[in-house]
Scaffold this active site. Structure first.
Site, PDB file in Angstrom:
ATOM      1  N   ALA A   1      -4.413  -6.315  10.176  1.00 56.71           N
ATOM      2  CA  ALA A   1      -4.945  -6.581   8.829  1.00 56.71           C
ATOM      3  C   ALA A   1      -6.124  -5.643   8.538  1.00 56.71           C
ATOM      4  O   ALA A   1      -6.853  -5.270   9.457  1.00 56.71           O
ATOM      5  CB  ALA A   1      -5.372  -8.038   8.720  1.00 56.71           C
ATOM      6  N   PRO A   2      -6.293  -5.261   7.273  1.00 58.87           N
ATOM      7  CA  PRO A   2      -5.531  -5.688   6.088  1.00 58.87           C
ATOM      8  C   PRO A   2      -4.217  -4.954   5.864  1.00 58.87           C
ATOM      9  O   PRO A   2      -3.470  -5.311   4.969  1.00 58.87           O
ATOM     10  CB  PRO A   2      -6.510  -5.411   4.944  1.00 58.87           C
ATOM     11  CG  PRO A   2      -7.297  -4.235   5.426  1.00 58.87           C
ATOM     12  CD  PRO A   2      -7.467  -4.430   6.914  1.00 58.87           C
ATOM     13  N   GLY A   3      -3.944  -3.897   6.645  1.00 62.49           N
ATOM     14  CA  GLY A   3      -2.641  -3.264   6.537  1.00 62.49           C
ATOM     15  C   GLY A   3      -2.655  -1.776   6.256  1.00 62.49           C
ATOM     16  O   GLY A   3      -1.595  -1.180   6.092  1.00 62.49           O
TER      17      GLY A   3
ATOM     18  N   ASP B   1      -6.321  -0.631  17.157  1.00 61.08           N
ATOM     19  CA  ASP B   1      -7.529  -0.389  16.360  1.00 61.08           C
ATOM     20  C   ASP B   1      -8.412  -1.611  16.587  1.00 61.08           C
ATOM     21  O   ASP B   1      -8.337  -2.595  15.861  1.00 61.08           O
ATOM     22  CB  ASP B   1      -7.167  -0.206  14.888  1.00 61.08           C
ATOM     23  CG  ASP B   1      -8.357   0.202  14.043  1.00 61.08           C
ATOM     24  OD1 ASP B   1      -9.082   1.121  14.455  1.00 61.08           O
ATOM     25  OD2 ASP B   1      -8.573  -0.420  12.981  1.00 61.08           O
TER      26      ASP B   1
ATOM     27  N   CYS C   1     -14.060   1.630  14.625  1.00 60.69           N
ATOM     28  CA  CYS C   1     -14.944   2.169  13.586  1.00 60.69           C
ATOM     29  C   CYS C   1     -16.397   1.991  14.027  1.00 60.69           C
ATOM     30  O   CYS C   1     -17.280   1.711  13.223  1.00 60.69           O
ATOM     31  CB  CYS C   1     -14.684   1.515  12.232  1.00 60.69           C
ATOM     32  SG  CYS C   1     -14.833  -0.284  12.233  1.00 60.69           S
TER      33      CYS C   1
END
Length: 460
Positions: free
Chosen positions: A112-114, A179, A232
């Protein structure tokens, strides 16, 4: 940050970059439109596009949003593009360096979010199977809405702590993207409060979770497969040390692949191990970290006990599949895609990616493929995703809407095309891109947009 900043970068430039707003960027969704056609469309709308060097479909965009935000434009709602930060496109580029798919099965462990899920699906060209997992159940809804908008049909969604995959689906995937959840140090340009609750202790705690996740990802990967680990954040503890932990744990089974030549000037952000450690001032982007690893052999997977319960779907017989396929073609002019299978659950008809079948008895999915129909006494009642995921816009039963009618459509209202009437279900399109499925009631098309996709203000 001063301690880990490379000697060729200055702390003043780092702080200055963190205090500068991000350039807005988008990614063209090639499941819906080609890059060339999108560039022509952008020119007509006076959108200025600048190519992002590490993503063939990514652009920084300069557009007047004073009247309508990009997220409320017809092109966004039709799924022609995804608003995505430029450096966020790096992990999938690293996973697919040749911009083409040779993967039959891919796992996105924290989806998510995609943004990255839809980027992967586009590079897979909706072939094979893409398992998209999200730990937060509330975010699964957002994930599903985005893959639906973008016309993804090869995804299977799950809702687990991603540490389960290594034991539940060992050596199942050709490629894995992790991620990872992180402390978010790279996002301060987007969110001024991103560092408000930062602490060294929480960074170290998150790193321990990341080590568990990367081990799970490694076990889920087939020998010879590729794993991309990204965050991130900028801390060495959550990045290099997590990857080195995997190498220390599995030794010669882990090979680091250098990303130095992934795109022009990538060497400016490449570490000695070949990882990308992107500080915000290097490419004028968010801070990001990307590492690519290859699994060179098998490793014993964790032992687990499974209690899945009864699988509620039944695979359609050849006769049932032919009947559904003929009805879909006769009523809407749509053919079922290759490498797909019809599965039934009560009155519902679903289209699963064929490559998903080996996993169906191994893991519980929250949603698989796309729902294409409900059966009733007179045949089939086709569903919204038939339009967004299977139709091309060239079907004879497709009505082209004006921009005003499309606006009404997305607000959940019925449409009255001038001098037209018909019977049965009908596709509706905008600029030759199918946006939905309705039903003729005399000279009116009854709106079939799912309630959760209806928008009621500030549209194009």
């Amino acid at each position: 940050m001063a301690r880990i900043l490379p000697s060729n970068l200055s702390m003043d430039d780092f702080i200055s970059a963190c205090q500068t707003p991000l350039r807005k960027s988008i990614r063209v969704n090639t499941l819906k439109i080609s890059v060339g056609d999108f560039q022509a469309l952008a020119k007509r709308k006076d959108w200025e596009l600048t190519a992002i060097p590490w993503c063939d479909t990514g652009f920084w965009i300069d557009a007047d949003e004073s009247q309508v935000p990009l997220g409320n434009t017809a092109e966004h709602m039709t799924g022609l593009f995804y608003i995505q930060e430029a450096s966020s496109m790096l992990p999938v580029t690293a996973l697919f360096p040749d911009s083409k798919c040779e993967f039959e099965s891919v796992l996105d462990m924290a989806a998510a979010p995609g943004s990255k899920t839809t980027q992967i699906a586009a590079l897979m060209e909706n072939q094979g199977v893409l398992v998209a997992n999200e730990y937060s159940s509330s975010r699964v809804k957002v994930l599903h809405a985005n893959i639906e908008r973008c016309g993804v049909r090869n995804a299977a969604l799950s809702n687990f702590d991603a540490r389960v995959f290594g034991g539940w689906l060992p050596e199942q995937f050709d490629a894995v993207l992790l991620d990872a959840p992180c402390s978010g140090e790279g996002t301060v340009r987007k969110d001024a409060d991103a560092m408000k609750n930062w602490s060294k202790a929480s960074t170290l705690e998150i790193a321990e979770t990341q080590k568990d996740l990367i081990e799970s990802a490694f076990h889920a990967l087939k020998p010879g497969g590729s794993l991309v680990y990204s965050t991130c954040t900028l801390s060495v503890e959550e990045n290099q040390e997590v990857c080195l932990h995997l190498k220390q744990t599995f030794g010669d089974l882990v090979e680091f692949e250098s990303l130095q030549h992934l795109f022009p000037n990538a060497e400016k952000a490449t570490t000695e191990e070949g990882f990308l450690h992107v500080f915000p001032q290097i490419f004028d982007s968010e801070g990001f970290f990307v590492a690519k690893l290859r699994k060179l052999g098998s490793a014993p997977a964790p032992k687990v006990k499974k209690r899945l319960g009864k699988f509620p779907f039944v695979k359609a017989s050849t006769k049932q599949t032919q009947e559904i396929e003929q009805a879909l073609n006769a009523q809407l002019g749509i053919d079922l895609p290759l490498q797909s299978q019809i599965w039934l659950r009560d009155d519902d008809v679903w289209l699963f990616p064929q490559a998903l079948e080996p996993m169906l008895g191994e893991l519980r999915f929250s949603r698989m493929g796309i729902k294409i129909a409900q059966t009733h006494k007179k045949g089939y009642r086709w569903q919204h995703q038939v339009a967004t995921s299977l139709a091309t816009g060239k079907e004879t039963c497709c009505v082209e809407l004006s921009i005003e009618q499309a606006r009404e459509w997305f607000m959940g209202r019925d449409i009255r095309p001038e001098s037209l009437s018909g019977l049965g279900e009908v596709l509706v399109s905008l600029d030759n891109h199918v946006i939905g499925l309705g039903k003729w009631v005399g000279n009116r098309i009854k709106n079939g947009l799912p309630r959760e996709l209806v928008r009621d203000k500030n549209l194009f």
